[in-house]
Design a protein around this motif. Structure first.
Motif: not given
Length: 405
Positions: A165-177
């Protein structure tokens, strides 16, 4: 005995023979000998034989004879009840004296009975008692180990799910940024393009200087939004010395940022901290911060310079369409072509081509509209028009380039 004789005659490899307290009604010595012989015969004839006994000698016989296995049921002396848990490989103990004591037989009689026991029998019972104790201890340890293994497995699965979950959230966060950064860069580049286009219309040195200052400001804004690159990533800063306004490197994005709040040193690498990258503000953990190494510098946005077009400069001779001065965009999406057109125009100006052709086709007209709107604001373009019939008609735009020398 007649029943046993009948069993011996009828038994075969498909037979299951059950014998309870075999030859218990005869002399123990002869009974054990007779039982041993009967069990050997049934071992060879019957498929499976299960026999119960209280004779210690018969238990010893089974432990030495091939093809036999001792087994016993656990017995709870506190409740005087069997547990019905079958323990294979362990012969059962004779608990007659212990049970009599539990039922209230006078202690002196219990002691006298124990004194009459054969010493060998006493030692055998003590050995069996110790074996039973060790077996139960090992069984409990095995149960505890299984439970611990299950607990560790469950924890491992939980942590694995949390990590996923954390890796998915990190990927989504980076994608948004990254999407935000791309959006801001696109706006900044458009501002640069408009500002540079204004140079061709500037009438006085003061106006030119004002436009150049505007370009410099936008360039700086672009640099602040771009990732930094270098040969090392720097060391983690001393959290206690960080203060608001310090510039650091945000490692996951490899971008320089300004601290908006100082981290709490007591929380270590997990301390939350607010940073600003360009116009973007976000929270990261202190462990993601690094000192800005000396060999890390912002990427530079190349900005082209050119001479101001002379209003009365004669039109250059128009070259016909050729592979060297044409860009074919057919089949591409409208929002993907600006960078290609910009690169093509830049290269063409470097080659000092007087004009080029952008092939966008007819289609729905969306690609043609995007291309022509972009050309209208490009500093590389002196003028543009739809292609002549022999050049490709309205599916082509002919572009006269500025002299960028």
């Amino acid at each position: 005995m007649l029943t046993i004789v009948g069993i011996l005659r009828a038994a075969d490899q498909k037979s299951l023979v059950l014998l309870d307290e075999l030859v218990a009604s005869t002399d123990p010595v002869e009974g054990v000998a007779l039982a041993g012989a009967l069990l050997r015969r049934l071992r060879d004839r019957a498929g499976l034989t299960v026999a119960t006994t209280h004779f210690g000698a018969l238990k010893a016989f089974a432990s030495k004879e091939a093809g036999f296995v001792n087994a016993s049921f656990d017995f709870d002396l506190d409740t005087l009840r069997p547990s019905y848990h079958l323990a294979q490989g362990v012969p059962g103990r004779s608990l007659g004296i212990q049970i009599a004591a539990q039922l209230g037989l006078p202690a002196e009689l219990v002691a006298e009975a124990k004194g009459l026991l054969d010493q060998t029998q006493i030692q055998a019972d003590e050995l069996l008692s110790e074996l039973e104790h060790q077996r139960r201890k090992l069984a409990q340890e095995l149960l505890d180990a299984r439970q611990e293994r299950e607990r560790v497995r469950a924890m491992s699965e939980e942590y694995r799910e949390r990590l996923t979950r954390m890796e998915a959230e990190e990927r989504e966060f980076k994608k948004t940024v990254k999407a935000r950064i791309r959006e801001e860069l696109a706006k900044a580049r458009n501002e640069v393009r408009k500002a540079l286009a204004g140079l061709t219309q500037a009438k006085t040195p003061k106006a030119v200087e004002q436009v150049r200052k505007q370009v410099a400001v936008v360039e700086q804004q672009i640099e602040e939004r771009l990732p930094v690159e270098g040969t090392s990533e720097g060391a983690m800063p001393d959290l206690g010395s960080l203060k608001e306004g310090d510039r650091v490197l945000v490692l996951p994005f490899r971008q320089a940022a300004m601290l908006l709040s100082a981290p709490n040193p007591n929380l270590g690498e997990k301390a939350p901290v607010r940073v600003q990258m360009g116009a973007l503000k976000l929270s990261v953990e202190a462990g993601a911060l690094r000192e800005l190494p000396k060999d890390l510098k912002p990427k530079k946005m190349p900005v082209q310079t050119w001479r101001k077009s002379r209003e009365k400069e004669p039109e250059p001779a128009i070259l016909p369409p050729a592979e060297t001065n044409s860009l074919d965009l057919r089949g591409q999406r409208a929002h993907e072509v600006e960078s290609q057109v910009d690169h093509f125009l830049d290269e063409s100006c470097r080659k000092r081509l007087p004009n080029v052709f952008v092939i966008h086709g007819h289609g729905t007209g969306a690609l043609r509209q995007v291309v022509r709107e972009y050309l209208a604001t490009s500093p590389y373009v002196r003028s543009s028009r739809p292609g002549e019939p022999e050049e490709g008609g309205d599916g082509v735009t002919m572009v006269v380039l500025n002299d960028m020398g």
